[in-house]
Design a protein around this motif. Structure first.
Motif, PDB file in Angstrom:
ATOM      1  N   ASN C  90       0.814  -1.224   0.000  1.00 37.41           N
ATOM      2  CA  ASN C  90       0.000   0.000   0.000  1.00 37.41           C
ATOM      3  C   ASN C  90       0.843   1.267   0.000  1.00 37.41           C
ATOM      4  O   ASN C  90       0.524   2.232   0.678  1.00 37.41           O
ATOM      5  N   LEU C  91       1.917   1.258  -0.751  1.00 33.52           N
ATOM      6  CA  LEU C  91       2.700   2.497  -0.871  1.00 33.52           C
ATOM      7  C   LEU C  91       1.888   3.496  -1.672  1.00 33.52           C
ATOM      8  O   LEU C  91       1.125   3.120  -2.566  1.00 33.52           O
ATOM      9  N   PHE C  92       2.056   4.783  -1.371  1.00 32.75           N
ATOM     10  CA  PHE C  92       1.371   5.815  -2.141  1.00 32.75           C
ATOM     11  C   PHE C  92       1.974   5.841  -3.539  1.00 32.75           C
ATOM     12  O   PHE C  92       3.152   6.171  -3.713  1.00 32.75           O
ATOM     13  N   ALA C  93       1.152   5.492  -4.526  1.00 34.38           N
ATOM     14  CA  ALA C  93       1.679   5.252  -5.869  1.00 34.38           C
ATOM     15  C   ALA C  93       2.247   6.509  -6.514  1.00 34.38           C
ATOM     16  O   ALA C  93       3.088   6.430  -7.399  1.00 34.38           O
ATOM     17  N   HIS C  94       1.795   7.686  -6.079  1.00 35.70           N
ATOM     18  CA  HIS C  94       2.230   8.921  -6.738  1.00 35.70           C
ATOM     19  C   HIS C  94       3.420   9.549  -6.039  1.00 35.70           C
ATOM     20  O   HIS C  94       3.846  10.640  -6.419  1.00 35.70           O
ATOM     21  N   TYR C 136      10.028   5.634  -7.722  1.00 32.75           N
ATOM     22  CA  TYR C 136       8.608   5.474  -7.467  1.00 32.75           C
ATOM     23  C   TYR C 136       8.307   4.012  -7.165  1.00 32.75           C
ATOM     24  O   TYR C 136       9.046   3.125  -7.618  1.00 32.75           O
ATOM     25  N   ALA C 138       6.413   1.916  -8.452  1.00 32.34           N
ATOM     26  CA  ALA C 138       6.370   1.060  -9.641  1.00 32.34           C
ATOM     27  C   ALA C 138       7.773   0.677 -10.112  1.00 32.34           C
ATOM     28  O   ALA C 138       7.933  -0.244 -10.901  1.00 32.34           O
ATOM     29  N   GLU C 139       8.781   1.401  -9.634  1.00 24.78           N
ATOM     30  CA  GLU C 139      10.151   1.107 -10.070  1.00 24.78           C
ATOM     31  C   GLU C 139      10.912   0.238  -9.070  1.00 24.78           C
ATOM     32  O   GLU C 139      12.088  -0.024  -9.255  1.00 24.78           O
TER      33      GLU C 139
END
Lengths: 234, 301, 251
Positions: C90-94, C136, C138-139
């Motif tokens: 649940n990391l903040f995606a932005h 981020y 996603a990376e």
């Protein structure tokens, strides 16, 4: 300032019973306009489909030149206000009366949007489907006709729903070239009886709302009926 | 972020195709002309033309230029003032509409009673034609006389009441559509994001503000592109409540000289220039604000 | 002296289904409590009740002597003191790794930008990700994401951290880097309430182990007791099944 406020509140108290009576006396007249609105919508969406669907197929499978032509026509039609399109049809090309102009204008503009809907849904039908069809010996054309198109059409229903309500609402702009649709006739009534302005336009709004609402629900139902089950196989 | 941003900045000049160069040049020409024209007409700068006079004398154009182009040039100054109003209506509509749309969409997604109110508003507005809404506002509810009575309206730089009525109309209309775009973007942000925000002690409202909205608004960018293009085109309807925007100007000019082809081609080209500029602008916004894993670019499909 | 965390006969049901049926336990400062049990036994619900992401039906929960289940408790203040690490990160995606850690510091603790950044970097270094601060979510790999999740919880200086199956969503080869960070935290004196299937971690790092089944505590005690000397059949059966699946717990 105070005077302006007073004017505003005076202006706001126009909902009088006599004015509603006026609207209902002329309900037949407005329903005639409604019929024109519906006719205009159906004819335009149909024309839009007849032109837009092939255009969508061309944008996916067509050759370079054909794709460029269809693509450019689409950009121009989608980038120009429908008002300008109407005026072009009515004053420049002059191929018919106001009603025909409205159908062709709305229809061609809708075709430009529908081509995008169909292009998107054709592209979303996976390449695997095409390969599967080719592997059982269908030609490319047959594969498009029997495998890709039936799936793509079903996937287009939500976009088509949106498009149809847009056309429906935009028939009101045919008022600009004098088509006797719902808004034009409403405006004529209001000019006859200026105190009834709110009543007339609220009545017209209610009719438009019922029309868009019915269209949406109707196409929802169509979408459920023809939708392809995603979990279990067909 | 810093890394991607730098890359796209230095890459801009390296990666332009001939088509992009032409588009960029046309864009610079159009906006440059518009800016100089307006500043000149307002007396801010002196570009060497009287307010209603074209920069180039149509009579002095070379022979090979088609007659209708020369004709159009004569009316460019008048068209420019229309373009200006079209831009004003669009920008005001999308900006004020956004301000209303954010609370509307949040109410719709997270509210209880307010969710129904928001739904009723958006459905009613989206279910009726914009032109009808403009007529109701202009003729129906006394807004026109109220705004017209306000001090300063219609004097000097302040546009007259019809423009304000149009802005109110586009704001309300656009709020409903934007609320719908933002709503569907908000629900595409996973619920666990808000849970995580709550778990570190943010209130629900702060969680929405700092975690859900920044992601949701990125998902909403394609919707905005649509909305901006829509407003540019439909601002033409303001002509019917007497606002002298681009279409109204074209209508005025053509009703005097009946040169419909030339005038409406010119109007169409100007609308196209605005629409294409808007689309390009939003492309840039989307690229600049893109974050790996959020939104359309390099994101989930 | 009060225990740091006290659960006093906590009950919770979802509709007809009773998820927690009178769960009581005490934790002291520095305790590492590992909760194990079959899926659906109520472990995650138990954790979420502590920071009130889930509201209990009956019973009481106290943190540091304060009754957190009291109606007038400020849940946001409570959650400042109770960190949480999620199964799906649940990391903040932005937000970058750094941004994930600073968000709470800035918006909840009201820290300035520079101060928050400094503190966040400290905690990213602590979990070995100082060099990924600008990446981020996603990376990042799953293991890296979870370590950012831990840093995010740590940065709030919580009295207690809840771990909700922190390694369950990870590929096997990435589990080690996360449990290693958790072990470091445990030996550093952090109070931790951990739901996990990592039996090696439980045996080595837990001060107390609790076996939860069908909403009840079946057995609770030092890990050696449950692993080696359990007198309960249900405990023995569960632990032998779970070790067979998730690797040997023998040191």
């Amino acid at each position: 300032m105070l005077q302006a406020l007073a004017d505003a509140s005076f202006g706001a108290v126009v909902l009088q019973s006599g004015d509603w009576g006026f609207v209902f006396e002329n309900a037949d007249y407005l329903l005639e306009g409604t019929l024109t609105t519906v006719l205009l919508t159906v004819a335009s969406v149909l024309l839009g489909f007849l032109v837009g669907f092939p255009a969508g197929v061309v944008e996916v499978y067509g050759g370079r030149v054909l794709r460029a032509i269809v693509g450019t026509a689409g950009v121009v039609l989608r980038g120009t206000p429908i008002l300008v399109i109407f005026f072009f049809g009515y004053f420049v090309f002059r191929f018919g009366g106001a009603f025909e102009t409205a159908i062709v204008g709305l229809g061609l503009r809708s075709a430009a949007y529908q081509s995008q809907i169909f292009r998107g849904s054709i592209q979303s039908v996976s390449e695997g489907q095409m390969e599967g069809a080719r592997s059982v010996g269908m030609s490319k054309l047959e594969a498009i006709r029997w495998v890709v198109v039936p799936q793509a059409l079903r996937r287009s229903i939500p976009g088509f729903q949106n498009e149809m309500t847009i056309v429906l609402k935009d028939t009101s702009i045919a008022y600009a070239i004098g088509v006797a649709e719902l808004l034009t006739l409403s405006r004529e009534l209001f000019i006859q009886e200026t105190t009834a302005v709110m009543e007339v336009f609220l009545f017209a709004s209610a009719i438009y709302f019922v029309l868009t609402f019915t269209t949406n629900r109707g196409l929802d139902y169509l979408g459920q009926y023809y939708g392809i089950p995603t979990e279990e196989s067909v | 972020m810093s890394e991607t941003a730098t890359r796209s900045r230095t890459g801009i000049f390296r990666s332009l195709s001939p088509g992009q160069v032409v588009t960029a040049a046309a864009g610079i020409l159009f906006w440059g002309w518009l800016a100089v024209r307006l500043l000149n007409d307002w007396g801010v700068v002196d570009a060497g033309a009287a307010p209603d006079e074209p920069f180039v004398d149509p009579a002095g154009l070379p022979e090979w230029i088609p007659e209708w182009v020369a004709f159009a040039v004569e009316f460019l100054p008048q068209m420019a003032s229309g373009v200006y109003l079209t831009v004003v209506l669009t920008v005001a509509g999308i900006t004020f509409g956004f301000v209303l749309a954010v609370p509307l969409s949040i109410a719709r997604v997270y509210g209880t009673t307010s969710s129904y109110l928001s739904l009723a508003f958006t459905e009613l507005i989206r279910g009726t034609p914009l032109l009808v809404q403009l007529f109701v506002l202009y003729y129906g509810i006394g807004l026109t006389s109220f705004l017209g009575g306000l001090p300063g309206v219609g004097q000097g730089w302040v546009p007259d009441e019809a423009v304000w009525v149009a802005i109110v109309g586009f704001t309300i209309n656009s709020a409903a559509y934007q609320a719908e775009y933002i709503r569907s973007a908000l629900i595409s942000v996973e619920e666990s994001q808000l849970t995580a925000a709550r778990a570190i002690g943010l209130s629900k409202l702060d969680g929405i503000r700092y975690v859900v909205l920044p992601q949701g608004l990125r998902y909403a960018i394609p919707g905005w592109t649509n909305e901006l293009v829509y407003l540019i085109k439909y601002s033409s309807l303001a002509a019917f409540i007497t606002v002298p925007e681009l279409f109204h100007q074209a209508q005025d000019i053509s009703s005097n000289n009946f040169r419909y082809t030339a005038v409406f081609t010119l109007a169409g080209v100007l609308y196209l220039a605005l629409v294409i500029s808007a689309a390009k602008l939003m492309e840039t916004v989307e690229r600049r604000t893109s974050i790996p894993g959020v939104g359309r670019i390099k994101g989930r499909q | 002296m009060n225990p740091l965390l006290r659960l006093d006969s906590v009950y919770k049901s979802y509709g007809d289904e009773e998820v927690l049926r009178g769960v009581s336990l005490d934790m002291e400062v520095g305790d590492v409590e590992v909760v194990v049990g079959p899926s659906g036994s109520g472990k995650s619900t138990l954790l979420r009740c502590v920071n009130r992401l889930t509201e209990i039906d009956d019973g009481d929960i106290y943190l540091d002597g304060d009754r957190v289940t009291a109606p007038d408790t400020d849940v946001n203040e409570l959650r400042r003191d109770v960190g949480m690490v999620f199964q799906d990160f649940n990391l903040f995606a932005h937000k970058t790794a750094l941004g994930n850690v600073t968000l709470g510091l800035r918006r909840v603790r009201g820290m300035g930008k520079v101060e928050a950044r400094e503190k966040a970097m400290e905690h990213l270094d602590q979990v070995g990700l100082g060099d990924q601060a600008d990446s981020y979510p996603a990376e990042l790999s799953g293991g890296q994401k979870q370590r950012v999740g831990i840093a995010r919880a740590l940065a709030m200086d919580p009295k207690l951290i809840l771990f909700d199956e922190p390694t369950s969503a990870l590929d096997p080869e990435l589990i080690g880097e996360v449990t290693e960070v958790m072990r470091d935290l445990a030996s550093g004196g952090m109070t931790m309430l951990v739901v996990t299937h990592e039996m090696t971690f439980a045996r080595e790092a837990a001060s107390t182990m609790t076996f939860l089944d069908q909403g009840e505590i079946v057995e609770r005690g030092p890990p050696e007791q449950l692993f080696d000397r359990s007198e309960r059949k249900r405990t023995r059966e569960f632990l032998s099944r779970i070790t067979a699946r998730h690797g040997d717990a023998q040191p």
